[in-house]
Scaffold this motif. Structure first.
Motif, mmCIF file in Angstrom:
data_model
loop_
_atom_site.group_PDB
_atom_site.id
_atom_site.type_symbol
_atom_site.label_atom_id
_atom_site.label_comp_id
_atom_site.label_asym_id
_atom_site.label_seq_id
_atom_site.Cartn_x
_atom_site.Cartn_y
_atom_site.Cartn_z
ATOM 1 N N ARG A 1 38.278 -29.221 33.302
ATOM 2 C CA ARG A 1 37.156 -28.436 33.825
ATOM 3 C C ARG A 1 36.379 -29.233 34.872
ATOM 4 N NH1 ARG A 1 39.718 -25.403 31.914
ATOM 5 N NH2 ARG A 1 39.437 -23.877 30.263
ATOM 6 N N ARG A 2 36.995 -30.223 35.448
ATOM 7 C CA ARG A 2 36.335 -31.027 36.469
ATOM 8 C C ARG A 2 37.104 -30.909 37.778
ATOM 9 N NH1 ARG A 2 33.218 -31.353 33.041
ATOM 10 N NH2 ARG A 2 31.933 -33.029 32.265
ATOM 11 N N LEU A 3 36.368 -30.866 38.885
ATOM 12 C CA LEU A 3 37.032 -30.993 40.176
ATOM 13 C C LEU A 3 37.672 -32.374 40.231
ATOM 14 C CD1 LEU A 3 34.088 -29.682 42.342
ATOM 15 C CD2 LEU A 3 36.219 -28.474 41.921
ATOM 16 N N TYR A 4 38.652 -32.527 41.100
ATOM 17 C CA TYR A 4 39.340 -33.823 41.151
ATOM 18 C C TYR A 4 38.353 -34.959 41.413
ATOM 19 C CZ TYR A 4 44.011 -32.060 40.576
ATOM 20 O OH TYR A 4 45.137 -31.515 40.040
ATOM 21 N N MET A 5 37.413 -34.707 42.337
ATOM 22 C CA MET A 5 36.473 -35.787 42.646
ATOM 23 C C MET A 5 35.551 -36.057 41.464
ATOM 24 S SD MET A 5 36.287 -37.808 45.109
ATOM 25 C CE MET A 5 36.852 -37.188 46.670
ATOM 26 N N GLN A 6 35.282 -35.022 40.680
ATOM 27 C CA GLN A 6 34.390 -35.216 39.532
ATOM 28 C C GLN A 6 35.066 -35.970 38.399
ATOM 29 O OE1 GLN A 6 33.294 -31.154 38.732
ATOM 30 N NE2 GLN A 6 31.373 -31.374 39.820
ATOM 31 N N VAL A 7 36.385 -36.031 38.439
ATOM 32 C CA VAL A 7 37.079 -36.779 37.389
ATOM 33 C C VAL A 7 36.777 -38.269 37.540
ATOM 34 C CG1 VAL A 7 39.355 -37.423 36.526
ATOM 35 C CG2 VAL A 7 38.896 -35.070 37.135
#
Lengths: 397, 608
Positions: free
Chosen positions: A81-87
């Protein structure tokens, strides 16, 4: 000096449980012969939060069962449930003491899937941070082995030197523990001015520390008495149990991903993989002590060979809409504990379909530990765990 | 020996007794954080536009956009500011890295102690904090570090050689890959939507491009704009002027994305894509004067509501200024016709070649229809009134464009001087340049304007493209006199213009009389603006209307005039441009609906 870990060759079976029909020790707790003790989940002798269910006969362990689940934060699910950058700011929490390997593996995996290559400068900076991260971890765990036996002085020295490394981290990345420095596409900053000189003086301190720790720990009769022969890993177990990193290298296996499958620019560095025979607590600790010095010298080499100029981040699409092409990949790196890998699956959307971590602690701290603890003295449990360099946060994702 | 060594060596630790302690003993003085430390948030409130990119990237949900006192919502500013919750923040600083304007930063402060737990949720820059002025701390690393792509996907265009003698459309349109790449740059802030006169749901249709759901995008566009083919080409794109991405790079090419969606739905599929149900017929009739953007837009929305519509158009084709003012190389007629044909297909009746005031009177319309909407636009060219403008070879740009669009031959000299710095001036300049190329094989046009190039009202791309087409631009000169010799125009005398507007923003040009020039030409075209022609309003109607002090027509928020059956919109009220016309038409349609249901009085809507 070797302690015997095999039931069959036990010298005196009278006080140990007989094997039952399933070839496992048949323990009758009501017999009064055995007692059951829980070590953890909150215990100074346990690294992180995990629990050991120990069955004792006297002060000797006859059966051990590891329990994890006290630290489960569901990271791998959260990533979906995270954007790639938010990971990026989340994934490094999978292993607190050595967060950068997470960052690296994830960033590299995303780059591989999306066909982006990080600039040359970024590769060197990543290597620098990975080695600094390994160094600060070893500065904790090498003297920590003494600490597990009650030798506190090394820990205090180590913590001081580690703080110096963290200062370097703060200067370079903006954070002391969670660096959040490598993101898909590159890194988040160039070397600050004068960093090379300051880093070099810290490395000098590391070498001095290595010498001192050699004096108080490895040339110490008390430490030797406790460590040698304790928690012995038979070389035949290495592949059987998936043992990696220093634990395997202490058993004579010359395995290091940095050498065997060079990533980043490790092929341009000059060093020898330390390897020893007879993997017990002492040898494993010694290997890490050698690693520590190798790492400090690698940092010196990296700072010397790193290109002066160049971009540190490749252009990447809008972080809010970055869809990664369909595909899957496994990216591995050599952490201070051994092979550390990220398996990333993309379904073509802006959110990862699955991210899975392969950490060395999963095998080391569950299956291997259960085996090593049999016949060990209860006072050595903490030391054996430290010697495997287990990290429960990384077991539970 | 070895055993003895093992016993003695550890005592070397005693060497440390002689060393200084390594820990800091002073608990009072802080050690400052490093120059890059990710400490506590700072926000430059003046610079921040409240786009909310920080909120979108925040992976812990620590940032919330909130209205704050002292910050007003205005064009290009949502009026919201980020509020940070330090119970959730993980100090990753992605918010700083993605900040559209660069207003959000972090100080290098380490420690913050407060007794009040509520204090840890605060609006940086609004709630005063000791670290507000701290210079050091995490800033977005410059210059090549971006979490987005600064440059827009360049639009494929015909080269100058290919277009300079033909009226073929210049802009080719995005391919699928290009459109998706451009749509990906959008950060979904919605500041464009607030600024668009029609309040088109821009972030949503851009998302539709991204998700390749173009019919959905088409539906979204038609909710607020029934002329997407037109707007996708010639809209004045106020949205792009305020785009959050424009602060550090190129704004999103919103207009081209709109065009991409409109072009990708073929005309046969309009009905199916829009999924419109037949409305229930209402027994009310509305007359619309002028089939321009306002009239067509109002007709579309009124037709969807079930009203019977009749448009009265003075020209032989529908489209108004879109057809008769804008050259074909910018807006091809078949694109325009696609929009118009769909609107007419909803049962809108249109009577061509009928000039209200001459062929039919407004009073007749009032008698026969329940409501009337005027969207006649500005078709009367203004003159500079300098000596010589009454000569037969001095023309009005708007008239030339209209005649040329109708297919009539227009006067064309070998050397032409054009006065004007707006888009109409560019349109006539480039139209005449093409014609000169076709007829004489060379271009000899001088276009001069009062404004210098940096403040010329024409779009920069128009100016650049005109230059590519070998037109000479001479901005910053004020026309003085047309030189006439033997009844032949010789050229235009000009003098340097120092400023166009006075300090109150009123038109009051100042000249440097010392600095004179002469532009040679055989023909002069004036393109300095247009006025409205409302001579068709009878005295009775006119007396019942409100005018502003400067003589402009006054309507309320729903474009209703003081004569409550009469609505007005488009260039005569706002603009002048297409998107205002469309927006006015849409709102007027809702106003007419309310009026016909008896729900709207003139005084109820605030006057504009």
């Amino acid at each position: 000096m070797k302690k015997n870990n095999s039931f069959d060759q036990s010298p005196d079976r009278s006080k140990y449980p007989e094997n039952g029909p399933d070839n496992k020790p048949d323990i009758d707790l009501s017999s009064g012969k055995y007692s059951k003790v829980w070590q953890g989940p909150n215990h100074p002798g346990v690294t992180g939060n995990m629990s050991l269910e120990l069955t004792l006969c006297g002060d000797e362990i006859v059966d051990a069962k590891t329990h994890v689940g006290y630290l489960h934060r569901g990271f791998e699910k959260l990533f979906e449930r995270r954007l790639y950058m938010q990971v990026m700011p989340t994934c490094l929490r999978m292993c607190v003491p050595e967060s950068d390997t997470n960052e690296y593996c994830f960033a590299e995996a995303v780059e591989e899937l999306s066909g982006i290559e990080a600039p040359e400068k970024a590769k060197w900076l990543r290597m620098l941070v990975l080695e600094m991260s390994r160094l600060q971890m070893l500065l904790r765990v090498v003297p920590g082995q003494g600490g597990a036996f009650g030798l506190g002085i090394g820990v205090q020295w180590g913590m001081y030197v580690r703080e110096l490394v963290l200062d370097l981290f703060e200067e370079l990345t903006g954070g002391r523990v969670y660096h959040m420095y490598m993101l898909p596409g590159g890194v988040r900053g160039d070397l600050p001015e004068g960093f090379r000189e300051r880093a070099q003086s810290v490395m000098d301190e590391v070498f001095r520390f290595a010498e001192r720790i050699d004096n108080v720990m490895f040339t110490n009769s008390v430490f030797k008495k406790r460590a040698i022969g304790t928690g012995y890993i038979d070389p035949s177990w290495v592949d059987q149990y998936g043992i990696v990193g220093p634990n395997a290298r202490a058993a004579g296996y010359k395995r290091d991903i940095r050498k065997d499958h060079p990533y980043l620019r490790y092929d341009q560095l000059d060093w020898e993989v330390p390897v020893l025979e007879n993997s017990d607590v002492f040898t494993r600790s010694r290997i890490r002590w050698m690693d520590m010095q190798v790492t400090a010298s690698l940092i010196g080499q990296i700072l010397e060979k790193m290109p002066e100029k160049g971009s540190f981040k490749a252009p990447t699409p809008n972080a809010l809409n970055w869809r990664i092409p369909k595909g899957e990949t496994y990216v591995k790196a050599e952490a201070s504990r051994g092979e550390f890998g990220y398996y990333v699956v993309s379904d073509g959307s802006a959110y990862p379909r699955r991210i899975m971590l392969r950490g060395p602690s999963y095998t080391h701290a569950i299956a291997l530990l259960e085996r090593l603890l049999i016949r060990a003295n209860i006072a050595d449990v903490g030391a054996i765990m430290v010697s495997l360099q287990t990290c429960p946060p990384e077991i539970e994702r | 020996m070895s055993k003895l060594k093992d016993i003695l060596t550890p005592f070397t630790a005693w060497n440390n007794l002689a060393r200084d302690p390594v820990t800091v003993k002073d608990p009072v003085n802080d050690r400052p954080g490093s120059a890059r430390y990710r400490g506590f948030h700072q926000n430059d409130i003046e610079k921040c536009i409240g786009c909310g990119a920080c909120e979108s990237i925040c992976e812990t949900g620590a940032i919330r956009m909130v209205p704050v006192e002292g910050v007003e919502t205005k064009e290009g500013d949502s009026g919201l500011r980020p509020e940070v919750d330090y119970g959730r923040c993980c100090w990753c600083a992605l918010c700083v890295d993605i900040c559209s304007t660069g207003s959000l930063t972090m100080s290098n402060e380490y420690i913050w102690v407060d007794e009040d737990p509520e204090a840890f949720t605060f609006v940086p820059g609004i709630d005063p904090k000791p670290w507000d002025k701290e210079e050091k701390g995490w800033k977005k690393p410059e210059p090549d570090y971006e979490l987005n792509i600064k440059e827009r996907v360049s639009m494929p265009q015909r080269e100058a050689e290919e277009r300079e003698d033909s009226f073929i459309e210049i802009v080719k349109g995005y391919s699928r890959e290009q459109a998706i790449a451009e749509a990906d740059r959008c950060i979904d802030c919605g500041i464009c939507q607030a600024t668009c006169p029609a309040h088109m749901d821009i972030p949503d249709y851009i998302r539709a491009v991204r998700e390749e759901n173009l019919e959905e995008g088409f539906r979204i566009m038609y909710k607020t704009n029934p002329l997407p083919e037109v707007c996708g080409r010639i809209c004045t794109h106020k949205c792009e002027d305020v785009c959050a991405m424009g602060h550090r790079g190129d704004p999103i090419a919103i207009r081209w994305l709109k065009r991409y969606i409109a072009d990708s739905v073929s005309q046969e599929n309009y009905q199916q894509a829009l999924q419109q149900e037949n409305p229930q017929d209402k027994d009310k009739r509305v007359a619309i004067i002028g089939a321009g953007p306002t009239g067509l837009s109002a007709a579309y929305y009124l037709a969807l509501m079930g009203y019977t519509i009749k448009i009265f158009e003075s020209q032989p084709r529908a489209g108004g200024m879109m057809r008769y003012g804008i050259p074909e190389y910018r807006l091809p007629y078949d694109a325009l016709d696609m929009d118009i044909d769909y609107i007419l297909s909803l049962g809108v009746d249109i009577q061509y070649n009928t000039r209200v005031g001459a062929d039919v009177t407004l009073d007749e319309l009032h008698e026969n229809y329940d409501s009337v909407l005027i969207g006649t636009g500005l078709h009367a060219g203004k003159s500079t009134r300098i000596p010589g403008t009454d000569h037969k070879d001095v023309h009005q740009a708007i008239k030339l464009l209209r005649e040329f669009s109708k297919g009539n031959e227009i006067p064309l000299a070998r050397r032409i001087v054009i006065i004007g710095g707006g888009n109409v001036a560019m349109d006539i300049t480039r139209t005449l340049a093409r014609l000169q190329n076709q007829k004489y094989g060379e271009v000899h046009i001088i276009t001069t304007s009062l404004e210098t190039e940096d403040v010329m009202p024409a779009d920069q791309e128009e100016i650049d493209e005109a230059r590519e087409e070998k037109v000479t631009l001479r901005p910053g000169w004020g026309p003085q006199k047309i030189e006439i010799e033997n009844d032949q125009i010789k050229g235009l005398h000009v003098q340097r213009c120092l400023s166009v507007f006075d300090e109150n923003g009123r038109f009051s040009p100042k000249f440097d009389e010392e600095d004179q020039a002469f532009f040679e030409g055989d023909m002069v075209v004036e393109a300095i603006g247009q006025g409205m022609d409302i001579s068709f309003l009878s005295k009775k109607v006119r007396e019942g209307l409100d005018f502003t002090q400067r003589g402009r027509l006054m309507v309320n928020d729903w474009f209703q005039s003081k004569q409550e059956w009469l609505f007005m919109g488009g260039d005569i009220i706002q603009g002048p441009d297409v998107i205002h016309g469309i927006a006015n038409g849409h709102k007027a349609a809702r106003g007419i609906d309310m009026y016909l249901r008896g729900d709207l009085r003139y005084d109820e809507g605030r006057n504009k």
